[in-house]
Design a protein around this motif. Sequence first.
Motif, short mmCIF file in Angstrom:
data_model
loop_
_atom_site.label_atom_id
_atom_site.label_comp_id
_atom_site.label_asym_id
_atom_site.label_seq_id
_atom_site.Cartn_x
_atom_site.Cartn_y
_atom_site.Cartn_z
N ALA A 116 0.98 -1.11 0.00
CA ALA A 116 0.01 -0.10 0.17
C ALA A 116 0.81 1.34 0.00
O ALA A 116 0.49 2.16 -0.76
N ALA A 117 1.98 1.16 0.81
CA ALA A 117 3.10 2.47 0.50
C ALA A 117 3.40 2.86 -0.73
O ALA A 117 3.59 3.67 -0.98
N ILE A 118 4.00 1.54 -1.46
CA ILE A 118 4.62 1.86 -2.63
C ILE A 118 3.41 2.58 -3.71
O ILE A 118 3.80 3.34 -4.38
N ASP A 119 2.07 1.89 -3.62
CA ASP A 119 1.19 2.34 -4.37
C ASP A 119 0.93 3.81 -4.17
O ASP A 119 0.59 4.65 -5.26
N SER A 120 0.93 4.36 -2.78
CA SER A 120 0.43 5.59 -2.67
C SER A 120 1.82 6.52 -2.84
O SER A 120 1.42 7.51 -3.26
N TYR A 121 2.83 6.09 -2.60
CA TYR A 121 4.09 6.98 -3.04
C TYR A 121 4.15 7.12 -4.67
O TYR A 121 4.44 8.25 -5.19
N ARG A 122 3.95 5.97 -5.09
CA ARG A 122 3.96 5.87 -6.82
C ARG A 122 2.72 7.12 -7.02
O ARG A 122 3.02 7.93 -8.26
N ALA A 123 1.64 7.30 -6.55
CA ALA A 123 0.60 7.89 -6.81
C ALA A 123 0.83 9.32 -6.61
O ALA A 123 0.41 10.37 -7.55
N ALA A 124 1.61 9.56 -5.59
CA ALA A 124 2.22 11.02 -5.31
C ALA A 124 3.10 11.49 -6.32
O ALA A 124 3.04 12.77 -6.74
N LEU A 125 3.82 10.62 -6.65
CA LEU A 125 4.95 10.82 -7.51
C LEU A 125 4.49 11.31 -8.92
O LEU A 125 4.92 11.95 -9.76
N ALA A 126 3.29 10.57 -9.37
CA ALA A 126 2.84 10.67 -10.71
C ALA A 126 2.35 12.09 -10.77
O ALA A 126 2.16 12.59 -11.61
N ASP A 151 3.22 14.60 -8.82
CA ASP A 151 4.40 15.59 -8.45
C ASP A 151 5.85 14.95 -8.53
O ASP A 151 6.35 14.46 -7.58
N PRO A 152 6.35 14.84 -9.91
CA PRO A 152 7.46 14.01 -10.30
C PRO A 152 8.67 14.70 -9.49
O PRO A 152 9.70 14.18 -9.57
N LEU A 153 8.62 15.83 -9.01
CA LEU A 153 9.81 16.52 -8.02
C LEU A 153 9.72 16.21 -6.64
O LEU A 153 10.46 16.58 -5.72
N ASN A 154 8.69 15.45 -6.19
CA ASN A 154 8.59 15.19 -4.89
C ASN A 154 9.78 14.23 -4.21
O ASN A 154 9.66 13.15 -4.36
N GLN A 155 10.76 14.72 -3.46
CA GLN A 155 11.54 14.10 -2.98
C GLN A 155 11.31 13.08 -1.94
O GLN A 155 11.90 11.94 -1.66
N ASP A 156 10.21 13.82 -1.24
CA ASP A 156 9.75 12.61 0.04
C ASP A 156 9.39 11.12 -0.58
O ASP A 156 9.43 10.20 0.00
N ALA A 157 8.66 11.48 -1.76
CA ALA A 157 7.95 10.19 -2.42
C ALA A 157 9.05 9.44 -2.70
O ALA A 157 9.05 8.19 -2.92
N LEU A 158 10.35 10.05 -3.26
CA LEU A 158 11.31 9.35 -4.03
C LEU A 158 12.05 8.58 -2.84
O LEU A 158 12.38 7.39 -3.04
N GLU A 172 19.36 8.16 -6.69
CA GLU A 172 20.10 8.91 -7.55
C GLU A 172 18.86 10.08 -8.23
O GLU A 172 19.68 11.12 -8.52
N ALA A 173 17.72 9.62 -8.20
CA ALA A 173 16.71 10.65 -8.99
C ALA A 173 16.84 11.74 -7.70
O ALA A 173 16.43 13.05 -8.20
N THR A 174 16.70 11.37 -6.72
CA THR A 174 16.46 12.51 -5.57
C THR A 174 18.01 13.53 -5.55
O THR A 174 17.78 14.56 -5.24
N LEU A 175 19.01 12.65 -5.72
CA LEU A 175 20.44 13.62 -5.59
C LEU A 175 20.04 14.49 -7.12
O LEU A 175 20.98 15.53 -7.11
#
Length: 257
Positions: free
Chosen positions: A83-93, A95-102, A123-126
């Motif tokens: 569930a956490a992965i699904d929700s973080y991916r939804a947030a990232l979709a 807001d692609p610049l969301n570092q907390d989701a990454l 690496e995407a976060t950096l």
Amino acid sequence: PPLDKRPAPEPVEPIIMHVAENEAPITPLDPGFAPDLTEPEQVFEPAARGNSRIVIQKGQRNDPVFRHMRRAYDAFRSGDYTAAIDSYRAALALDPLNQDALLGLAALALRTGDTGQARMHYEATLKLDPQNSVAVAGLVALQEGGSPIDRESYLKNMLYDRPTAAHLYFSLGLQYASQARWSDAQQAFFDAFSNDSSNADYAFNLAVSLDRLGQARSAADYYRRSLDLASGNHVIDMEAARARLEALQSAGGSAAE
């Protein structure tokens, strides 16, 4: 921490550290890596206008990214990784610049043993923030090449600017543990736990390092603390920790109550 000068009880062997050359290290991320989302973000919005007067009132933003991050964070802490992965991916979709989701996805990838995905998210976060210390610590922990001295120096340089960053101390402790430098590892894990005393993984690794040094009383104390702190979001082997604590207590190495 207090030092117990008695040797470790025999023939009980200490729990093997979670770090080894042929297995993924414990993530240096702590359970509170995500922002505190206890209270929704507040914004000011204009209320109904009367004549020329404008009234400003406090309201809550209906932010779908926030809702996904809140769900992801709650699921992460409860151990519901799918569930956490699904929700973080939804947030990232959204807001692609969301570092907390990454960073959340990186931590979850480590929890599920997918070091390749973890490295990709770090690496995407950096790319978004080259000085992000959480991502740096994660990549250092995953690094296979390079000199141990170089990795140690890099982490120490990061700590110079962030002296209270528990995850950096933890990553440094993992580096020392991989070299069997248990005294240095014990100090690094102690610094990590001192800066985040709610983290079961930090307490457990501090216990292991004390155990390796023969500090049975202190080791038992921190094994107990790690078990008290453990919830759904931890890496420690709770059964192994309980077994080792019982062995130390049976041998007279328990911490004073």
